[in-house]
Design a protein around this motif. Structure first.
Motif, short mmCIF file in Angstrom:
data_model
loop_
_atom_site.label_atom_id
_atom_site.label_comp_id
_atom_site.label_asym_id
_atom_site.label_seq_id
_atom_site.Cartn_x
_atom_site.Cartn_y
_atom_site.Cartn_z
N ASN A 9 3.70 -6.08 -4.23
CA ASN A 9 3.21 -6.51 -6.26
C ASN A 9 2.96 -5.18 -6.53
O ASN A 9 1.76 -5.29 -7.04
CB ASN A 9 1.55 -7.09 -5.96
N GLY A 10 4.22 -4.07 -6.57
CA GLY A 10 3.50 -3.25 -7.10
C GLY A 10 2.09 -2.02 -6.62
O GLY A 10 1.70 -0.99 -7.30
N CYS A 11 1.48 -2.11 -5.85
CA CYS A 11 0.40 -1.33 -4.54
C CYS A 11 0.83 -0.26 -4.49
O CYS A 11 2.17 -0.64 -3.40
CB CYS A 11 -0.39 -2.84 -4.14
N THR A 12 0.62 0.69 -3.84
CA THR A 12 1.17 1.37 -3.03
C THR A 12 -0.29 2.36 -2.35
O THR A 12 -1.20 2.19 -2.87
CB THR A 12 1.61 2.73 -3.67
N TRP A 13 0.00 2.68 -1.29
CA TRP A 13 -0.49 3.78 -0.37
C TRP A 13 -0.63 4.74 0.10
O TRP A 13 0.92 5.11 0.80
CB TRP A 13 -0.54 2.77 1.38
N GLU A 85 -7.57 2.64 -6.89
CA GLU A 85 -7.53 2.28 -7.76
C GLU A 85 -6.87 0.99 -7.38
O GLU A 85 -6.68 0.16 -6.97
CB GLU A 85 -6.45 3.15 -7.87
N LYS A 86 -6.35 1.14 -9.25
CA LYS A 86 -5.78 -0.51 -9.62
C LYS A 86 -4.49 -0.81 -8.51
O LYS A 86 -4.39 -2.03 -8.05
CB LYS A 86 -5.09 -0.61 -10.60
N GLN A 87 -3.82 0.12 -8.97
CA GLN A 87 -2.35 -0.18 -8.06
C GLN A 87 -2.24 0.26 -7.04
O GLN A 87 -0.90 0.82 -6.17
CB GLN A 87 -1.24 -0.16 -9.24
N ARG A 88 -3.23 1.19 -6.16
CA ARG A 88 -2.92 2.09 -5.45
C ARG A 88 -3.86 3.21 -4.49
O ARG A 88 -5.05 2.61 -4.87
CB ARG A 88 -2.51 3.79 -5.56
N ILE A 89 -3.83 2.95 -2.76
CA ILE A 89 -4.73 3.17 -2.34
C ILE A 89 -4.53 3.90 -1.82
O ILE A 89 -3.05 4.64 -1.27
CB ILE A 89 -5.14 2.69 -1.16
N ILE A 90 -5.64 5.69 -1.47
CA ILE A 90 -5.44 6.87 -1.29
C ILE A 90 -6.06 7.25 0.47
O ILE A 90 -7.24 7.31 -0.20
CB ILE A 90 -4.97 8.67 -2.14
N THR A 91 -5.22 7.64 1.68
CA THR A 91 -6.17 7.91 2.22
C THR A 91 -6.08 9.38 2.91
O THR A 91 -5.36 9.53 2.09
CB THR A 91 -5.67 6.97 3.85
N ILE A 92 -7.39 9.86 3.04
CA ILE A 92 -7.09 11.63 3.33
C ILE A 92 -7.19 11.38 4.46
O ILE A 92 -9.20 11.51 4.97
CB ILE A 92 -8.03 11.91 2.42
N SER A 93 -6.50 12.24 5.24
CA SER A 93 -6.87 12.50 6.99
C SER A 93 -6.08 13.76 7.59
O SER A 93 -6.19 14.91 6.43
CB SER A 93 -5.34 11.31 7.99
N ASN A 94 -6.56 14.01 8.95
CA ASN A 94 -6.74 15.00 9.12
C ASN A 94 -5.61 15.00 10.70
O ASN A 94 -5.73 13.67 11.39
CB ASN A 94 -7.61 16.25 9.52
N HIS A 95 -6.11 15.43 11.44
CA HIS A 95 -5.24 15.69 13.03
C HIS A 95 -6.11 15.00 13.81
O HIS A 95 -6.08 14.08 15.16
CB HIS A 95 -5.08 16.80 13.52
N ILE A 114 0.59 -7.80 1.11
CA ILE A 114 -0.29 -7.29 1.48
C ILE A 114 -1.28 -6.16 0.26
O ILE A 114 -0.61 -5.83 -0.64
CB ILE A 114 -0.80 -6.70 2.60
N SER A 115 -2.50 -7.57 -0.62
CA SER A 115 -3.04 -6.99 -1.55
C SER A 115 -3.76 -5.41 -1.09
O SER A 115 -4.09 -5.07 0.68
CB SER A 115 -4.25 -7.52 -1.96
N ILE A 116 -4.44 -4.59 -1.94
CA ILE A 116 -4.89 -2.97 -1.58
C ILE A 116 -6.03 -3.36 -0.88
O ILE A 116 -6.56 -2.68 0.32
CB ILE A 116 -5.05 -2.01 -2.96
#
Length: 301
Positions: A9-13, A85-95, A114-116
């Protein structure tokens, strides 16, 4: 360094490995992350919370993730950042929390569309589930250490119990912060925008968070009880040792008084008696025996 996956549905991870990004300014230029969000991601001591930006509708979630690598003698939790965000989910990770990203990827393979927010809450549930094997391991270690302490109360066993108790305190605090975050989401206006599927996934994450708090809190209380019990045992052992030493010193004082009395350079009874030392020794033994019985009665009270 950067993981980019389609949710449908145009959503991005997008996942950003903060340790592999050389220039942190790129996070602002390329992905539009503000300085405050970057500071959240870099702060190891950041507590779990939610930050809602009314201007652009971006929501930042900080969630406590179990650190599977024991840098010390006990487990700790580290924060992980989720930016929605509206069409995007951002995860910030490390080791240290990369295993969460791997499990989220595995989850995504079985859920192509799947939805955000469903993906977000599924990730939070995955994080909670990662605690359980470690908590079960710590519970088993608790029983083993308790059995060892019943046999011999050594410093090694006491230090092991202390490390276990310290680690459980950290995990309990992390679990409670995660639960408070989910309760905050539930009371926020954002919750009313979720659809039925997202609310169902949120409820699953909430159930796991509550169960995690219950487990960690119970084990933490048991560890505190064990620690207090063995502390009392050590205090009693110390009191017994001091009592024995006091009795010995009192009994030795009797002989010191008698020998000191007859060591004075003045006329004393039995000074001309050749067997006086036998009488004195017998009197000392009788006095010792009587004093021992009296002290024994006192210590039994």
């Amino acid at each position: 360094m950067v993981l980019d996956k389609q949710l449908g549905n145009g959503c991005t991870w997008i996942n950003l490995d903060i340790e592999k990004i050389k220039n942190l300014e790129d996070l602002s230029e390329i992905y539009g992350l503000d300085k405050e969000t970057i500071e959240y991601a870099l702060d190891r001591n950041e507590r779990a919370h939610m930050d809602y930006n009314r201007e652009n509708g971006t929501v930042t979630f900080i969630y406590n993730v179990l650190d599977l690598e024991k840098d010390k003698e006990y487990y700790e939790a580290i924060p992980m950042t989720f930016i929605v965000e509206k069409q995007r989910i951002i995860t910030i990770s490390n080791h240290k929390n990369a295993y969460v990203i791997e499990r989220m990827l595995t989850y995504l393979k079985t859920h192509e569309i799947i939805s955000i927010y469903k993906f977000l809450f599924a990730g939070l549930e995955i994080i909670s589930n990662a605690y359980y094997p470690v908590i079960e391991e710590m519970d088993k270690s608790k029983d083993e250490i308790s059995a060892l302490l019943r046999q011999t109360t050594t410093k090694k066993n006491l230090f092991a119990l202390s490390d276990l108790e310290t680690g459980m305190v950290y995990l309990t605090a992390a679990a409670k912060q995660n639960r408070l975050l989910l309760e905050h989401i539930q009371g926020h206006a954002l919750y009313r925008r979720f659809n039925d599927v997202e609310r169902e996934q949120f409820d699953d994450a909430m159930i796991e968070a509550h169960q995690l708090v219950s487990m960690t809190d119970l084990i933490s209380q048991v560890l505190q009880q064990l620690s207090g019990s063995y502390n009392n045992i050590l205090n009693n052992n110390l009191n017994d040792s001091l009592t024995i030493l006091t009795i010995i010193s009192v009994l030795l004082a009797v002989l010191a008084v008698i020998t000191g009395f007859f060591g004075m350079n003045v006329p004393l009874p039995f000074t001309e008696e050749p067997n006086a030392w036998i009488y004195i020794l017998m009197a000392s033994l009788i006095l010792w025996a009587a004093l021992s019985q009296w002290l024994k009665k006192i210590t039994r009270k």
